[in-house]
Design an enzyme around this catalytic site. Structure first.
Site, mmCIF file in Angstrom:
data_model
loop_
_atom_site.group_PDB
_atom_site.id
_atom_site.type_symbol
_atom_site.label_atom_id
_atom_site.label_comp_id
_atom_site.label_asym_id
_atom_site.label_seq_id
_atom_site.Cartn_x
_atom_site.Cartn_y
_atom_site.Cartn_z
ATOM 1 N N GLU A 76 0.769 -1.334 0.035
ATOM 2 C CA GLU A 76 -0.014 0.050 -0.043
ATOM 3 C C GLU A 76 0.880 1.276 -0.107
ATOM 4 O O GLU A 76 0.508 2.317 -0.427
ATOM 5 C CB GLU A 76 -0.935 0.025 1.203
ATOM 6 C CG GLU A 76 -1.812 -1.148 1.208
ATOM 7 C CD GLU A 76 -1.538 -2.696 1.605
ATOM 8 O OE1 GLU A 76 -0.446 -2.604 2.049
ATOM 9 O OE2 GLU A 76 -2.237 -3.303 1.615
ATOM 10 N N PHE A 95 -5.838 0.609 5.487
ATOM 11 C CA PHE A 95 -4.453 0.372 4.587
ATOM 12 C C PHE A 95 -4.180 1.664 3.998
ATOM 13 O O PHE A 95 -3.120 2.035 3.889
ATOM 14 C CB PHE A 95 -4.339 -0.841 3.667
ATOM 15 C CG PHE A 95 -4.721 -2.102 4.643
ATOM 16 C CD1 PHE A 95 -4.258 -2.284 5.809
ATOM 17 C CD2 PHE A 95 -5.806 -2.900 3.833
ATOM 18 C CE1 PHE A 95 -4.697 -3.560 6.655
ATOM 19 C CE2 PHE A 95 -6.207 -4.186 4.607
ATOM 20 C CZ PHE A 95 -5.665 -4.434 6.009
ATOM 21 N N HIS A 137 -14.486 -0.393 2.504
ATOM 22 C CA HIS A 137 -14.495 -0.858 3.912
ATOM 23 C C HIS A 137 -14.427 -0.064 5.059
ATOM 24 O O HIS A 137 -13.738 -0.270 6.255
ATOM 25 C CB HIS A 137 -13.801 -2.350 4.163
ATOM 26 C CG HIS A 137 -14.031 -3.421 3.188
ATOM 27 N ND1 HIS A 137 -14.513 -3.396 1.929
ATOM 28 C CD2 HIS A 137 -14.021 -4.710 3.560
ATOM 29 C CE1 HIS A 137 -14.897 -4.511 1.502
ATOM 30 N NE2 HIS A 137 -14.631 -5.155 2.216
ATOM 31 N N ASP A 159 -14.895 -9.843 9.902
ATOM 32 C CA ASP A 159 -13.527 -9.657 9.891
ATOM 33 C C ASP A 159 -12.906 -8.870 10.978
ATOM 34 O O ASP A 159 -11.840 -9.207 11.198
ATOM 35 C CB ASP A 159 -13.059 -8.826 8.539
ATOM 36 C CG ASP A 159 -13.010 -9.407 7.457
ATOM 37 O OD1 ASP A 159 -12.717 -10.812 7.595
ATOM 38 O OD2 ASP A 159 -12.853 -9.216 6.300
ATOM 39 N N ARG A 209 -18.816 -1.523 2.747
ATOM 40 C CA ARG A 209 -18.670 -3.042 2.291
ATOM 41 C C ARG A 209 -20.178 -3.329 1.908
ATOM 42 O O ARG A 209 -20.495 -4.045 0.819
ATOM 43 C CB ARG A 209 -17.905 -3.928 3.061
ATOM 44 C CG ARG A 209 -18.314 -5.232 2.860
ATOM 45 C CD ARG A 209 -17.557 -6.151 3.966
ATOM 46 N NE ARG A 209 -17.101 -7.588 3.272
ATOM 47 C CZ ARG A 209 -18.124 -8.657 3.284
ATOM 48 N NH1 ARG A 209 -19.231 -8.242 3.922
ATOM 49 N NH2 ARG A 209 -17.860 -9.828 2.602
HETATM 50 C C1 LIG Z 1 -1.576 -4.537 4.893
HETATM 51 C C2 LIG Z 1 -2.798 -5.420 4.430
HETATM 52 N N1 LIG Z 1 -3.062 -5.252 3.054
HETATM 53 C C3 LIG Z 1 -4.240 -5.992 2.680
HETATM 54 C C4 LIG Z 1 -4.737 -7.121 3.129
HETATM 55 C C5 LIG Z 1 -5.900 -7.806 2.629
HETATM 56 N N2 LIG Z 1 -5.436 -9.257 2.692
HETATM 57 C C6 LIG Z 1 -5.675 -10.121 3.388
HETATM 58 S S1 LIG Z 1 -5.022 -11.715 2.986
HETATM 59 C C7 LIG Z 1 -4.552 -11.163 1.408
HETATM 60 C C8 LIG Z 1 -3.536 -11.956 0.678
HETATM 61 C C9 LIG Z 1 -2.500 -12.444 1.472
HETATM 62 O O1 LIG Z 1 -1.702 -13.384 0.719
HETATM 63 P P1 LIG Z 1 -0.772 -14.431 1.299
HETATM 64 O O2 LIG Z 1 -0.125 -13.749 2.111
HETATM 65 O O3 LIG Z 1 -0.209 -15.201 0.165
HETATM 66 O O4 LIG Z 1 -1.630 -15.234 2.292
HETATM 67 P P2 LIG Z 1 -2.259 -16.846 2.116
HETATM 68 O O5 LIG Z 1 -1.990 -17.139 0.528
HETATM 69 O O6 LIG Z 1 -1.488 -17.641 2.999
HETATM 70 O O7 LIG Z 1 -3.658 -16.758 2.402
HETATM 71 C C10 LIG Z 1 -4.914 -9.648 1.508
HETATM 72 C C11 LIG Z 1 -4.491 -8.760 0.470
HETATM 73 C C12 LIG Z 1 -4.319 -7.030 4.699
HETATM 74 N N3 LIG Z 1 -4.815 -8.016 5.446
HETATM 75 N N4 LIG Z 1 -3.292 -6.416 5.187
#
Ligand SMILES: Cc1ncc(C[n+]2csc(CCOP(=O)(O)OP(=O)(O)O)c2C)c(N)n1
Ligand SMILES: [Mg+2]
Lengths: 334, 274
Positions: A76, A101, A127, A135, A185
């Site tokens: 971000e 974010f 959101h 969440d 949302r």
């Molecule tokens: C700072 C931040 N940006 C965006 C998100 C939204 N978000 C939650 S999970 C995710 C994807 C995560 O992918 P990964 O780290 O590969 O996790 P996994 O595949 O193990 O679920 C995102 C973008 C967040 N929780 N925190």
């Protein structure tokens, strides 16, 4: 001497049936549709997202204009800087991610790169509010207004419904400089129509009234209208003002309300501390102090739960606005 | 108490079932990345880590930081199965008033070391713990689980430099390399490769391992313990949605709960007998 009017403002083309069969659409959809329209109208409009393109609805733009969509991944702060760079070379970037974010994680980048430099970056904050639901606190953004309105050059819009979200998105492309627009949302009542005017910086009186004024933003405008209708039965005449532009505030609307109705309630799905109600209070206190009460989240983090349940638990319903109105009326100078 | 490998394999299946039941009951949540982390969590909580469910505040416990907070179903299920709280409570996930928040909150559930849900922050906290414990000449080790998409956050690499600079050999990072994030494959969204080379260049002892092989994971954790003068990162190659055929390797199961029918199908695949 202003004429004493009452009831819904007929000149604004509000949705029919606000009080019974109201349609519900998430405000983020208004952003998605507005952005696609902008994409067609202006080739300089570009969009960015940080691994949440479906959630924020930036995906709808990405599908239509893949060459003008930049996926930055879960980065971000990088996104805020990239957007500033795009603006520096003449693009009109709309970045989108959850409010926590964009206005939170990337706050310093928003402050020193974007706002200080007055770059033409549009920050779509998805959101917003407790109604994000299950969440929980980490994703329920309750601070965007505070975090953004404190910054010089920054402008802040909190649209009330789908149509207003779409119009605010489209309007923001032709207003120079950084703007935060806050979306939610969940599905929320559609209280305006395509024809309802949206003028950046101008508050709209949705309901005329003379005993007390409720200033609201976002989906709380609907709750305020319900509260006003309920109080009509008790002979209390409530003015409801939709304050979609939180910065710059329509100060005249606030001062007029203080003078004409002598009591003010504010309503926001956000922390009241440093938030929307506080912004209104700053104007009231400096220009025309009257009894005031702020409805909003009172100095606590969010929690997991069903959106509707949380709105009740966090005292964000029309019934809470009614209580606040009764409180300010009891303190109002006769 | 260390569990045997066959016991841990059985537990992994139980925990997978918990994840399915919990997210189905909650009607939201993140099954994909929870299922890919099961063996990592089981190895840590049932074998590698020193901790005591009966004495949760034990000063000398190893610390676990869940940086990718969205996969808390796998953490909650592991904690419950290890005796931290009754497994029945798992069904309160994400409900109003539950200790099991949609993303972990340490003030609600005291056996959690941190609250998380905003990606990219855990490794910094883990570094702080590692530095502090070392100052006090304490022996506990610190573990931090991250997602691969999460590595796109710049803060992770700030923390990576911290870990190497301070020679935090009591710190062990684990990356669940399932190749997927929300918007698709990590290689399409924002490529991470060459990932092992990146960690090595940052000064970390880097181990690549099959993240669904409990024995291999345990031996990687032991290797990390023996490695002195630098932190270790374990790149655990996994399958997102592992164990449920229709969820495997599908980005759409990142943050979508199974319906009742899908849950029944998944539980059947996992060998539910009832
Ligand atoms: C700072 C931040 N940006 C965006 C998100 C939204 N978000 C939650 S999970 C995710 C994807 C995560 O992918 P990964 O780290 O590969 O996790 P996994 O595949 O193990 O679920 C995102 C973008 C967040 N929780 N925190
Ligand atoms: Mg992943």
């Amino acid at each position: 001497m202003t004429e004493k009017k009452s009831g819904l403002n007929e000149t604004l083309h509000l949705a029919p049936n606000i009080y019974d069969k109201v349609e519900k659409i998430p405000t983020r959809n208004g952003f998605g549709h507005g952005l696609v329209e902008l994409g067609h109208a202006n080739k300089n409009v570009v969009a960015l997202c940080a691994d949440l393109s479906d959630s924020t609805r930036a995906l709808w733009f990405a599908e239509k204009f893949p060459d003008r969509f930049i996926e930055v991944g879960i980065s971000e702060q990088d996104m805020m800087g990239i957007a500033a760079g795009l603006a520096a070379v003449g693009k009109i970037p709309f970045l989108s991610t959850y409010g926590v974010f964009s206005t939170g994680r990337a706050w310093d980048q928003m402050r020193t790169t974007v706002a200080y430099g007055d770059f033409n970056v549009k920050i779509a904050s998805a959101h917003g509010g407790i109604s994000v639901g299950a969440d929980g606190a980490t994703h329920q953004s309750l601070e965007e207004i505070a975090l953004s309105r404190v910054l010089p050059n920054m402008k802040v819009i909190v649209p009330a419904d789908y149509w207003e979200s779409k119009k605010a998105t489209i309007a923001s492309a032709s207003i120079h400089g950084p703007i935060v627009i806050r979306f939610g949302r969940e599905k929320v009542p559609v209280i305006t129509t395509e024809k309802t005017p949206f003028v950046f910086g101008k508050a709209e009186t949705f309901r005329f009234g003379n005993d007390v004024t409720v200033f609201a933003c976002g989906p709380m405008v609907y709750e305020a209208l319900i509260a006003a209708k309920e109080l009509e039965k008790k002979g209390i005449d409530v003015r409801v003002v939709n304050m979609h532009t939180v910065k710059p505030l329509d100060e005249k609307a606030i001062i007029d309300a203080a003078k004409e109705t002598g009591a003010i309630v504010t309503a926001e799905e956000h922390q009241v501390n440093a938030g929307f109600g506080s912004a209104i209070a700053e104007v009231v206190v400096e220009h025309y102090p009257v009894p005031m009460k702020r409805v909003g989240v009172i100095d606590r983090f969010g929690e997991s739960g069903e959106p509707d349940q949380l709105m009740v638990e966090f005292n964000l319903k029309s019934t809470d606005i009614i209580k606040a109105i009764e409180d300010v009326l009891s303190r109002k100078k006769k | 108490m260390n569990y045997s490998v066959p016991d841990m394999k059985k537990l992994a299946t139980e925990i997978r079932k918990d994840i399915i039941r919990m997210t189905c009951e909650a009607g939201s949540g993140h099954p994909g990345g929870s299922l890919s982390s099961v063996e990592i969590m089981v190895s840590l909580y049932f074998n590698v880590m020193k901790h005591d469910p009966k004495n949760q505040a034990w000063d000398d416990r190893d610390r676990f930081v869940l940086s990718k907070g969205h996969v808390c179903p796998v953490l909650y299920a592991s904690l419950a199965r290890r005796g931290y709280f009754p497994p029945e409570e798992l069904m309160t996930l994400r409900k109003f008033g539950s200790r099991l928040q949609g993303h972990p909150h340490r003030l609600k559930l005291s056996c959690l070391e941190t609250s998380s849900g905003s990606l990219g922050q855990g490794l910094s906290i883990a570094s702080g713990m590692a530095i502090g414990l070392r100052m006090d000449k304490k022996s506990p080790r610190v573990y931090c689980l991250m997602g691969d998409g999460e590595l796109q956050e710049g803060q992770v690499w700030e923390a990576a430099m911290t870990g190497a600079h301070y020679k935090l050999d009591n710190l062990c990072g684990i990356v669940d390399v399932n190749g997927l994030q929300i918007d698709g494959r990590t290689s399409d969204v924002k490529n991470l490769e060459p990932l092992a080379d990146k960690w090595k260049a940052f000064g970390w002892h880097t181990i690549e391992v099959d993240g669904h092989n409990v024995e291999a994971l345990i031996s990687a954790f032991r290797e990390a313990e023996r490695t002195k003068g630098k932190p270790t990162v374990i790149l655990a190659k996994t399958v997102k949605g592992k164990g449920v055929s229709f969820m495997e390797n599908k980005a759409e199961w990142h943050g979508k709960p199974p319906s009742k029918e899908e849950a029944a199908k998944a539980l059947k695949e996992l060998g539910e007998t009832c």
